[in-house]
Design a protein around this motif. Sequence first.
Motif, PDB file in Angstrom:
ATOM      1  N   GLY A 110       3.876   5.479   2.720  1.00 57.63           N
ATOM      2  CA  GLY A 110       4.017   6.912   2.990  1.00 57.63           C
ATOM      3  C   GLY A 110       3.973   7.214   4.478  1.00 57.63           C
ATOM      4  N   LEU A 111       3.065   6.546   5.202  1.00 57.58           N
ATOM      5  CA  LEU A 111       2.996   6.718   6.659  1.00 57.58           C
ATOM      6  C   LEU A 111       4.279   6.263   7.338  1.00 57.58           C
ATOM      7  CD1 LEU A 111      -0.612   5.613   7.653  1.00 57.58           C
ATOM      8  CD2 LEU A 111       0.437   7.842   7.995  1.00 57.58           C
ATOM      9  N   SER A 120       0.820  -1.206   0.000  1.00 57.31           N
ATOM     10  CA  SER A 120       0.000   0.000   0.000  1.00 57.31           C
ATOM     11  C   SER A 120       0.861   1.266   0.000  1.00 57.31           C
ATOM     12  CB  SER A 120      -0.901  -0.002   1.234  1.00 57.31           C
ATOM     13  OG  SER A 120      -1.485   1.255   1.420  1.00 57.31           O
ATOM     14  N   LYS A 121       0.644   2.125  -0.995  1.00 55.90           N
ATOM     15  CA  LYS A 121       1.396   3.380  -1.069  1.00 55.90           C
ATOM     16  C   LYS A 121       1.088   4.263   0.129  1.00 55.90           C
ATOM     17  CE  LYS A 121       2.049   3.615  -6.031  1.00 55.90           C
ATOM     18  NZ  LYS A 121       1.911   4.428  -7.240  1.00 55.90           N
ATOM     19  N   ILE A 122      -0.135   4.220   0.604  1.00 55.50           N
ATOM     20  CA  ILE A 122      -0.530   5.033   1.761  1.00 55.50           C
ATOM     21  C   ILE A 122       0.233   4.576   2.998  1.00 55.50           C
ATOM     22  CG2 ILE A 122      -2.454   5.597   3.294  1.00 55.50           C
ATOM     23  CD1 ILE A 122      -4.270   5.310   0.768  1.00 55.50           C
ATOM     24  N   THR A 123       0.287   3.276   3.229  1.00 54.90           N
ATOM     25  CA  THR A 123       0.998   2.738   4.393  1.00 54.90           C
ATOM     26  C   THR A 123       2.490   3.009   4.295  1.00 54.90           C
ATOM     27  OG1 THR A 123      -0.659   0.982   4.520  1.00 54.90           O
ATOM     28  CG2 THR A 123       1.336   0.686   5.813  1.00 54.90           C
ATOM     29  N   SER A 130       6.789   9.062   6.835  1.00 56.55           N
ATOM     30  CA  SER A 130       6.461  10.357   7.427  1.00 56.55           C
ATOM     31  C   SER A 130       6.309  10.287   8.945  1.00 56.55           C
ATOM     32  CB  SER A 130       5.188  10.922   6.801  1.00 56.55           C
ATOM     33  OG  SER A 130       4.085  10.097   7.081  1.00 56.55           O
TER      34      SER A 130
END
Length: 137
Positions: A18-19, A13-16, A22
């Motif tokens: 990214g998290l 997952s790109k969202i995960t 960050s």
Amino acid sequence: MNFTYPKKEKLKSKITIGLLFSEGKSVSKYPLRLVYHSGPSIDGQEIKMGVSVSKRNFKRAVDRNYFKRVLRETYRLNKHILIDNLDKPFSFMFFYQTKDRMSYEEINTKTIQLFEKFIAQNGKKEQAEINNDIVEE
């Protein structure tokens, strides 16, 4: 003991991801680094794991792929250390961060040490939170 690395455990997952970069925290044991983030489980998995080897350190894809295979294998054989000591879902990114070509045995030993260091750090945080809750009451 289940020594597999199924598709459900792979971090995609790109969202995960990214998290992780960050808001994630990290723990290191030369030449390995583990970046982690605790969050809600998307599909019921306790752990999501990704591996990475820098193009800066290994120009040839053949070399990067070899070390990624080694990292996945050491994770697969030692993931029980993490699973047995975690009480909430985590996402991990596992890095090989040196130009040195270490043997499989050395990487496996460092992986075990890294996982134990991660568990020790998280155990202290959880104990500190429990102690703070007791003091506040």
